[in-house]
Design an enzyme around this catalytic site. Structure first.
Site, PDB file in Angstrom:
ATOM      1  N   HIS A 268      33.621 -67.523  41.227  1.00 30.57           N
ATOM      2  CA  HIS A 268      32.714 -67.948  42.290  1.00 30.57           C
ATOM      3  C   HIS A 268      31.445 -68.599  41.731  1.00 30.57           C
ATOM      4  CE1 HIS A 268      31.164 -68.265  46.200  1.00 30.57           C
ATOM      5  NE2 HIS A 268      30.334 -67.253  46.159  1.00 30.57           N
ATOM      6  N   CYS A 269      31.360 -68.771  40.384  1.00 26.73           N
ATOM      7  CA  CYS A 269      30.086 -69.260  39.830  1.00 26.73           C
ATOM      8  C   CYS A 269      30.218 -70.597  39.117  1.00 26.73           C
ATOM      9  CB  CYS A 269      29.522 -68.226  38.863  1.00 26.73           C
ATOM     10  SG  CYS A 269      28.974 -66.739  39.698  1.00 26.73           S
ATOM     11  N   ILE A 270      30.853 -70.579  37.931  1.00 24.27           N
ATOM     12  CA  ILE A 270      30.785 -71.747  37.041  1.00 24.27           C
ATOM     13  C   ILE A 270      31.348 -73.031  37.674  1.00 24.27           C
ATOM     14  CG2 ILE A 270      31.159 -72.511  34.656  1.00 24.27           C
ATOM     15  CD1 ILE A 270      29.915 -69.836  34.502  1.00 24.27           C
ATOM     16  N   ASP A 273      28.409 -73.557  41.061  1.00 21.54           N
ATOM     17  CA  ASP A 273      26.940 -73.602  41.003  1.00 21.54           C
ATOM     18  C   ASP A 273      26.371 -74.922  40.483  1.00 21.54           C
ATOM     19  OD1 ASP A 273      27.356 -71.061  41.823  1.00 21.54           O
ATOM     20  OD2 ASP A 273      26.772 -70.114  39.935  1.00 21.54           O
TER      21      ASP A 273
END
Ligand code: NAD
Length: 430
Positions: A268-270, A273
């Site tokens: 859910h990040c790299i 974002d």
């Protein structure tokens, strides 16, 4: 006074969004001696928590029950409990829309609720990853509409969550917490909360700096992974072992950091974002070229993996169509159950499109739905493995017995971003 309530641990804390970030935060707050109320708009999750059942791998059910039995944690879908709360951390999702623009609607929905119940002395902290300016532009404006003044009547800060689910060394408790308040009093109060509950606190001068810190961290990873993935593609053409190159380069005692190629970015990040940052930068006419380029290279890796599967099958005189292909590990990284943005799912789709009969095995993901088709995880005994024409290793779960998998002799495409054993001749490493 919020300060004295925090010092005496009498403050009543709240967390909105009880997922991978919010639930572990509740546990740490409660363990530090506070009473914590978790609020989530998913009644199924709240029901489970009320029954003392955890659905987050990093929060064992026993830890959850401990804080419930100590009377320090309750979960609810009722936002009006905020009337009684002194602080609230917002830990809701911040995904991308299909157009790769930020989807800030979850944060906005949480803020709508806070706006109804905010009261003098309350502190609001945004932990969700987002573009620089969100706290000021989206939250502050709305909360000041109530007539309350930030820094005196209420406190507002941004404090990015840096947790790495499944990491045995670094967790919510011991990862330093960056804190940037709208005013110095906001930073001071937020820092006080985290110092009394988590590990070291790193105060910064503004919410925008704190928001940018998190985006730098994740962009740094995305760009470096993009670089090493491009190097892997290059080495493949030049017939150089990229793994040997990386390992030898890593013997330099300074100025080099090891990143490994893999099947693409997940979680859910790299993968998400950096696009929050490039989207926001466009407002100032700035084009974030590294971010876009890394995004292109990384999102192309599943195609590269699929092309290796085609080559692998070709070597044994088989087409992808109607070949039995088994993906090992569909979670986005080792030893976790999170399949969000997992590149393994893209590999699976590409091979299905080519007519492959694709199955998967993942002890952390018993079932998944891809392109409307629900599949169940397959067993992995040597006899089971030999039924397949090709294996594709996409995540390096420590429960997989790689030597036994390799020994089965089935052609393998090993796309793990970790080299755990030396490849045999029938193994293509990417
Ligand atoms: N998962 C990670 O590893 C990680 C690490 C660092 C930062 N983050 C960031 O933290 C944030 C949360 O991520 P996550 O992985 O915990 O997400 P998640 O999907 O696991 O959890 C979010 C929770 O929020 C709830 N929710 C959604 N909208 C809500 C609303 N309006 N009111 C109340 N509850 C609501 C959902 O039901 C869900 O339980 C994101 O911004 C993410 O980028 C995640």
């Amino acid at each position: 006074m919020l300060k004295s309530k925090l010092i005496e641990k009498k403050a009543r804390l709240g967390v909105i969004g009880l997922g991978y970030v919010g639930l572990p935060l509740c546990v740490e707050f409660a363990r530090a001696g506070y009473h914590v109320t978790g609020i989530d708009n998913d009644p199924r999750k709240v029901k489970k928590l009320q029954a003392g059942e955890s659905y987050i791998q990093d929060v064992p059910t026993a830890s959850l029950r401990e804080i419930i039995e100590a009377g320090r944690f309750t979960a609810t879908t009722d936002f009006s409990v905020m009337r009684e709360l002194d602080t609230v951390d917002i830990c809701v999702p911040t995904p991308l829309r299909k157009t790769k623009d930020p989807d800030i609607s979850y944060v906005a929905a949480a803020v709508d609720e806070i706006e109804k119940y905010i009261h003098p002395g309350m502190m609001v902290i945004l932990d969700s990853t987002t573009y620089p300016g969100t706290t000021d532009e989206l939250i502050l404006t709305r909360l000041e509409r109530t007539g309350l003044k930030v820094g005196t009547d209420f406190y507002l800060a941004f404090s990015p969550e840096r947790v790495d689910p499944g990491n045995p060394q670094w967790n919510t408790k011991n990862i330093p917490k960056v804190v940037g308040g709208v005013t110095p009093a906001c930073t001071e109060h937020a820092a006080l909360l985290y110092r009394s509950t988590l590990g070291p606190v790193v105060p910064v001068s503004s919410t925008r700096v704190a928001e940018m810190v998190k985006l730098l961290e994740n962009t740094f990873r995305s760009v470096n992974i993009g670089l090493v993935n491009e190097l892997a593609l290059m080495c493949d053409r030049m017939k150089i072992d990229v793994w040997e190159v990386i390992d030898a380069a890593a013997t330099k005692p300074f100025g080099f950091m090891r990143f490994y190629p893999g099947p693409g970015l997940g979680g859910h990040c790299i993968p998400i974002d950096p696009f929050y940052l490039s989207w926001k930068a466009k407002e100032t006419g700035f084009e974030a070229r590294f971010i876009e380029l890394a995004g292109q290279i990384n999102s192309n890796m599943p195609h590269y993996v699929a092309s290796k599967v085609t080559d692998c099958l070709n070597d044994v005189g088989k087409p992808v169509r109607d070949s039995e292909i088994l993906l090992l590990g569909v979670a986005y990284k080792e030893d976790i159950d999170d399949i969000r943005e997992s590149p393994a799912l893209d590999v699976m789709k590409l091979l299905v499109e080519k007519g492959g009969r694709v199955s998967y095995s993942d002890p952390y993901v018993p079932e998944l739905t891809v392109e409307g088709l629900t599949k169940s995880s397959k067993p992995l005994s040597p006899a089971d493995i030999r039924r397949y024409d090709c294996l594709v290793i996409t995540a390096a779960h420590s429960t997989f017995d790689y030597p036994a998998i390799v020994a089965a002799g089935v052609p393998i495409v090993d796309a793990r971003n970790a080299l755990k054993n030396h490849p045999a001749p029938h193994v293509r490493k990417i």
